[in-house]
Enzyme design. Sequence first.
Site, PDB file in Angstrom:
ATOM      1  N   SER A  13     -31.616  18.390  17.006  1.00  0.00           N
ATOM      2  CA  SER A  13     -32.357  17.199  16.650  1.00  0.00           C
ATOM      3  C   SER A  13     -32.214  16.225  17.534  1.00  0.00           C
ATOM      4  O   SER A  13     -32.448  16.435  18.872  1.00  0.00           O
ATOM      5  CB  SER A  13     -32.047  16.793  15.387  1.00  0.00           C
ATOM      6  N   HIS A  40     -36.282  19.232  16.236  1.00  0.00           N
ATOM      7  CA  HIS A  40     -36.829  18.216  15.482  1.00  0.00           C
ATOM      8  C   HIS A  40     -38.019  17.752  16.320  1.00  0.00           C
ATOM      9  O   HIS A  40     -37.664  16.838  17.100  1.00  0.00           O
ATOM     10  CB  HIS A  40     -36.062  17.676  14.237  1.00  0.00           C
ATOM     11  N   ASP A 132     -29.571  18.775   8.974  1.00  0.00           N
ATOM     12  CA  ASP A 132     -30.207  20.174   8.967  1.00  0.00           C
ATOM     13  C   ASP A 132     -29.247  21.212   9.857  1.00  0.00           C
ATOM     14  O   ASP A 132     -28.898  20.779  10.777  1.00  0.00           O
ATOM     15  CB  ASP A 132     -31.363  19.795   9.521  1.00  0.00           C
TER      16      ASP A 132
END
Length: 344
Positions: A13, A40, A132
């Site tokens: 991310s 992401h 995540d």
Amino acid sequence: MKKHDRCIVIGASAGGVETLREVVAGLPADLRVPVFVVLHIPPYAASILPKILAKACPLPVIHAKDGERVSGGTVYVASPDHHLLIEGGRVAVKRGPKENRFRPSIDALFRSAAHVYGPGAVGVVLSGALDDGTSGLWSIQRTGGTVVIQQPGDARFDSMPRSALEYVVPDHLLPAAEMGPLLGRLALEPVPAAPPMDPHFEKLLAAEVKIAAEGGAFQKGIMELGTLTPFTCPECHGALARILNGLTLRFRCHTGHAYTDSALLEGVMECAGEMLWQVIRTLEESVMLLNNMGTHLREAGDMGRAEAFFTKARILEKRSRAFHDAALDHESLSGDNLGQKPEN
């Protein structure tokens, strides 16, 4: 897809572009297993990540296409606003429900790898905020796969590696620059035997992989596979079921959106902030309307009724200022910022 095949799945991310470049630069040119990457990225922007990674990687790097056959020695990159999943021997690119408020979701990719490849899956968590990837990495380990985590001190944003380390014991913990050669060696190792599987976990894993691809969590039995809670989904306001994998606590609504506890807290607090501004807007519109009506009555010579409208407008304006102060003081909370040590 046979359970003894191998694959590598990587999630990143914030700070992930530079970190991914470091990882793929070290991959061997003769790697014969597929590599799947989720970063992401905003849903509204075109992704040039394959071009960026291809400049450093000795292997072909492409955006995954729905339905194409999985090919060893290829790096598949998730497209914006689409989950990247593995379905048997094919790649799946789907617009299923968001997980942890992301699409593509790292957890969704990791679970599909655990489901399809079992002990042949190698999961890698890199730099990123929030958590995540933690739940999906736990699933990979639970099915006998290999866990690789970037050293938090090496990560540009260390929340994702730290979260993974809190719930999963890594097989390898190392800097990003050392991961490429390691992944090349792991790809050549014999795949271990699959551990015994709990039937409930197997059923839940299969259901969640399908939900990420298709939605329809209610029809796929999520309410029976989890425990109903009093919480509602920040995305669709549907009922949330509580899911416990090891020590990782998650929630999924009956339409399919999924959250870790930290992501759910962030979503609920964001909704609260949005609702405060909606209340302010409604009160200010009421003030303007009351003043408009009072002015109309005053111009018509009805001073008594006009003053009643003006008085009510002043009361609502005072309430609006109180909500405005509350909105300015409103915090964006998550397990990420609550876990930080206060600054001196």
